[in-house]
Design a protein around this motif. Structure first.
Motif, PDB file in Angstrom:
ATOM      1  N   TYR A  14      59.679  44.373   0.048  1.00 47.36           N
ATOM      2  CA  TYR A  14      58.854  43.971   1.193  1.00 47.36           C
ATOM      3  C   TYR A  14      59.614  44.155   2.505  1.00 47.36           C
ATOM      4  O   TYR A  14      59.077  44.701   3.476  1.00 47.36           O
ATOM      5  N   ILE A  15      60.877  43.715   2.535  1.00 46.08           N
ATOM      6  CA  ILE A  15      61.696  43.853   3.746  1.00 46.08           C
ATOM      7  C   ILE A  15      61.823  45.316   4.144  1.00 46.08           C
ATOM      8  O   ILE A  15      61.592  45.699   5.291  1.00 46.08           O
ATOM      9  N   LEU A  23      59.911  39.795  10.416  1.00 41.98           N
ATOM     10  CA  LEU A  23      60.333  39.398   9.068  1.00 41.98           C
ATOM     11  C   LEU A  23      60.856  37.964   9.093  1.00 41.98           C
ATOM     12  O   LEU A  23      62.052  37.706   9.093  1.00 41.98           O
ATOM     13  N   SER A  24      59.931  37.031   9.080  1.00 42.42           N
ATOM     14  CA  SER A  24      60.324  35.625   9.095  1.00 42.42           C
ATOM     15  C   SER A  24      60.745  35.186   7.699  1.00 42.42           C
ATOM     16  O   SER A  24      60.294  35.730   6.681  1.00 42.42           O
ATOM     17  N   LEU A  25      61.617  34.185   7.650  1.00 39.42           N
ATOM     18  CA  LEU A  25      62.071  33.632   6.377  1.00 39.42           C
ATOM     19  C   LEU A  25      60.877  33.143   5.562  1.00 39.42           C
ATOM     20  O   LEU A  25      60.801  33.368   4.348  1.00 39.42           O
ATOM     21  N   ALA A  29      59.956  34.590   1.897  1.00 34.21           N
ATOM     22  CA  ALA A  29      60.048  33.626   0.794  1.00 34.21           C
ATOM     23  C   ALA A  29      58.711  33.520   0.069  1.00 34.21           C
ATOM     24  O   ALA A  29      58.661  33.441  -1.167  1.00 34.21           O
ATOM     25  N   GLU A  30      57.632  33.547   0.834  1.00 37.94           N
ATOM     26  CA  GLU A  30      56.297  33.489   0.234  1.00 37.94           C
ATOM     27  C   GLU A  30      56.049  34.702  -0.655  1.00 37.94           C
ATOM     28  O   GLU A  30      55.480  34.593  -1.750  1.00 37.94           O
ATOM     29  N   THR A  31      56.499  35.876  -0.200  1.00 41.04           N
ATOM     30  CA  THR A  31      56.350  37.102  -0.989  1.00 41.04           C
ATOM     31  C   THR A  31      57.054  36.979  -2.336  1.00 41.04           C
ATOM     32  O   THR A  31      56.561  37.456  -3.365  1.00 41.04           O
ATOM     33  N   ALA A  32      58.232  36.340  -2.322  1.00 41.92           N
ATOM     34  CA  ALA A  32      59.019  36.177  -3.549  1.00 41.92           C
ATOM     35  C   ALA A  32      58.661  34.909  -4.318  1.00 41.92           C
ATOM     36  O   ALA A  32      59.263  34.626  -5.353  1.00 41.92           O
ATOM     37  N   MET A  33      57.699  34.157  -3.796  1.00 41.88           N
ATOM     38  CA  MET A  33      57.231  32.918  -4.433  1.00 41.88           C
ATOM     39  C   MET A  33      58.336  31.874  -4.567  1.00 41.88           C
ATOM     40  O   MET A  33      58.572  31.315  -5.640  1.00 41.88           O
ATOM     41  N   TYR A  34      59.048  31.652  -3.447  1.00 43.16           N
ATOM     42  CA  TYR A  34      60.050  30.597  -3.356  1.00 43.16           C
ATOM     43  C   TYR A  34      59.740  29.719  -2.149  1.00 43.16           C
ATOM     44  O   TYR A  34      59.061  30.160  -1.203  1.00 43.16           O
ATOM     45  N   SER A  35      60.275  28.516  -2.164  1.00 41.11           N
ATOM     46  CA  SER A  35      60.330  27.747  -0.932  1.00 41.11           C
ATOM     47  C   SER A  35      61.381  28.385  -0.039  1.00 41.11           C
ATOM     48  O   SER A  35      62.289  29.071  -0.517  1.00 41.11           O
ATOM     49  N   SER A  36      61.272  28.204   1.266  1.00 38.15           N
ATOM     50  CA  SER A  36      62.228  28.804   2.202  1.00 38.15           C
ATOM     51  C   SER A  36      63.651  28.380   1.887  1.00 38.15           C
ATOM     52  O   SER A  36      64.584  29.189   1.911  1.00 38.15           O
ATOM     53  N   PHE A  37      63.844  27.108   1.566  1.00 37.83           N
ATOM     54  CA  PHE A  37      65.178  26.582   1.299  1.00 37.83           C
ATOM     55  C   PHE A  37      65.799  27.255   0.081  1.00 37.83           C
ATOM     56  O   PHE A  37      66.928  27.751   0.138  1.00 37.83           O
ATOM     57  N   ARG A  52      69.387  37.050   6.921  1.00 32.00           N
ATOM     58  CA  ARG A  52      69.476  37.538   8.301  1.00 32.00           C
ATOM     59  C   ARG A  52      70.404  38.750   8.396  1.00 32.00           C
ATOM     60  O   ARG A  52      70.067  39.760   9.031  1.00 32.00           O
ATOM     61  N   ASN A  53      71.573  38.652   7.752  1.00 33.25           N
ATOM     62  CA  ASN A  53      72.517  39.777   7.780  1.00 33.25           C
ATOM     63  C   ASN A  53      71.937  41.005   7.086  1.00 33.25           C
ATOM     64  O   ASN A  53      72.131  42.134   7.546  1.00 33.25           O
ATOM     65  N   TYR A  54      71.225  40.783   5.977  1.00 40.02           N
ATOM     66  CA  TYR A  54      70.640  41.900   5.247  1.00 40.02           C
ATOM     67  C   TYR A  54      69.613  42.631   6.116  1.00 40.02           C
ATOM     68  O   TYR A  54      69.631  43.866   6.215  1.00 40.02           O
ATOM     69  N   ILE A  55      68.720  41.881   6.757  1.00 38.66           N
ATOM     70  CA  ILE A  55      67.681  42.498   7.581  1.00 38.66           C
ATOM     71  C   ILE A  55      68.297  43.270   8.740  1.00 38.66           C
ATOM     72  O   ILE A  55      67.920  44.421   9.009  1.00 38.66           O
ATOM     73  N   THR A  56      69.265  42.654   9.416  1.00 38.66           N
ATOM     74  CA  THR A  56      69.916  43.323  10.550  1.00 38.66           C
ATOM     75  C   THR A  56      70.629  44.588  10.092  1.00 38.66           C
ATOM     76  O   THR A  56      70.529  45.653  10.729  1.00 38.66           O
ATOM     77  N   ARG A  57      71.360  44.498   8.980  1.00 38.02           N
ATOM     78  CA  ARG A  57      72.092  45.663   8.458  1.00 38.02           C
ATOM     79  C   ARG A  57      71.126  46.785   8.109  1.00 38.02           C
ATOM     80  O   ARG A  57      71.370  47.960   8.423  1.00 38.02           O
ATOM     81  N   LYS A  58      70.006  46.462   7.477  1.00 36.43           N
ATOM     82  CA  LYS A  58      69.056  47.495   7.084  1.00 36.43           C
ATOM     83  C   LYS A  58      68.450  48.175   8.307  1.00 36.43           C
ATOM     84  O   LYS A  58      68.255  49.391   8.313  1.00 36.43           O
ATOM     85  N   LYS A  59      68.143  47.409   9.332  1.00 37.06           N
ATOM     86  CA  LYS A  59      67.590  47.985  10.555  1.00 37.06           C
ATOM     87  C   LYS A  59      68.596  48.937  11.204  1.00 37.06           C
ATOM     88  O   LYS A  59      68.245  50.052  11.615  1.00 37.06           O
ATOM     89  N   ILE A  60      69.853  48.517  11.283  1.00 38.72           N
ATOM     90  CA  ILE A  60      70.872  49.339  11.926  1.00 38.72           C
ATOM     91  C   ILE A  60      71.192  50.569  11.083  1.00 38.72           C
ATOM     92  O   ILE A  60      71.360  51.683  11.612  1.00 38.72           O
ATOM     93  N   GLU A  61      71.267  50.429   9.769  1.00 38.67           N
ATOM     94  CA  GLU A  61      71.531  51.580   8.908  1.00 38.67           C
ATOM     95  C   GLU A  61      70.394  52.591   8.986  1.00 38.67           C
ATOM     96  O   GLU A  61      70.625  53.807   9.013  1.00 38.67           O
ATOM     97  N   LYS A  62      69.157  52.097   9.038  1.00 39.19           N
ATOM     98  CA  LYS A  62      68.020  53.004   9.163  1.00 39.19           C
ATOM     99  C   LYS A  62      68.073  53.732  10.495  1.00 39.19           C
ATOM    100  O   LYS A  62      67.804  54.943  10.569  1.00 39.19           O
TER     101      LYS A  62
END
Length: 300
Positions: A14-15, A23-25, A29-37, A52-62
């Motif tokens: 999804y990300i 891409l809010s937490l 989390a809802e997509t993966a069927m978890y609570s945010s925590f 947060r680090n994963y999303i930022t890294r993926k954006k910069i790598e792309k």
């Protein structure tokens, strides 16, 4: 743990399909069927980094990948497409990962075909440096002509069963999972079986332990739903540069480099789609460890 991996795979897919969205937490989390925590904790446990680090890294790598291979696209268009609000924010974030400004990065890659390597500096920080390939452009093109048959052709839509691999070391275990699933479905072994690796990251901009590769099997029809760690993936029909040859695993990088070089030399540009490899034989069954492979780049 297998169920957690299955859910995190859904979140990562999804990300990566929505890097230009908010891409809010909560939404992820809802997509993966978890609570945010719980999602935040489990995501870090499985991937080794915060959401947060994963999303930022993926954006910069792309963005780095597009800067390198889509020279006709403006820097502003690239960073706006990936959700950065302005040039200052984008440039600051880009420098944090690669040590240089986006414009300097673009001018350094890839027409002279440098590759990005990570080194540890004296103060323990990771610096990005460009190290030139041993082969110069002329030698590399000569090698290409001798070892790869290059064509530009239309390929049909491909429906795949896929298992995600996070890191190059996990590709073979992912294929083991896929083959075990295929045996249960009585899809393996069979004639004209095609295994395909789809690259969702580039080794030029992503550390090898974080590169995401999907280990895939070509199916006759679309997989309707995710089954354990096996999910559906589709390669859309379109125009591709294909480089076909019998090579060793150690020559794969050289094949990709030379194919991208050929793309630039012949003035093609890469589409917003994913490169992939199609395997026609098994290197373990060859006395010299060679395999017949099609290297495929989606182009306009």
């Amino acid at each position: 743990m297998e169920e957690h991996k299955k859910r995190i795979i859904k979140a990562i897919k999804y990300i990566d399909s929505n890097l230009d969205a908010d891409l809010s937490l909560e939404k992820i989390a809802e997509t993966a069927m978890y609570s945010s925590f719980h999602f935040h904790r489990i995501f870090k446990l499985i991937t080794g980094e915060t959401l947060r680090n994963y999303i930022t890294r993926k954006k910069i790598e792309k963005s780095a990948f597009y800067l390198a291979v889509k020279k006709e696209t403006g820097i502003k268009e690239i960073y706006l497409d990936l959700g950065f609000s302005n040039h200052a924010v984008f440039s600051k974030t880009f420098k944090k990962y690669y040590g240089i400004a986006p414009s300097a990065f673009r001018s350094s890659a890839p027409e002279t075909f440098h590759k990005i390597v990570q080194i540890q500096s004296k103060n323990g920080q990771t610096d990005t440096v460009f190290s030139q390939y041993i082969c110069n452009v002329e030698n590399l093109l000569n090698w290409t002509e001798m070892n790869l048959k290059i064509e530009v052709k239309e390929l049909p839509e491909m429906n795949l069963a896929a298992v995600m691999s996070l890191g190059i070391a996990n590709v073979e275990p992912s294929y083991t999972i896929l083959i075990d699933w295929a045996k249960q479905q009585q899809l393996f072994p069979r004639e004209n079986l095609r295994m395909i690796s789809v690259y969702h990251d580039s080794f030029k901009v992503t550390p090898s332990e974080k590169v995401r590769i999907h280990a895939c099997m070509l199916l006759g029809k679309k997989l309707e739903k995710q089954e354990g760690l096996v999910f559906s993936e589709t390669i859309d029909a379109g125009k591709f540069i294909t480089g076909s040859g019998e090579v060793t695993l150690q020559e794969f990088e050289q094949c990709w480099v030379s194919l991208f070089l050929w793309m630039n030399e012949h003035h093609y540009s890469m589409r917003k789609a994913l490169p992939f490899e199609i395997y026609h034989s098994n290197f373990k069954e060859h006395p010299e460890g060679k395999m017949i492979v099609d290297f495929c780049i989606p182009v306009h």
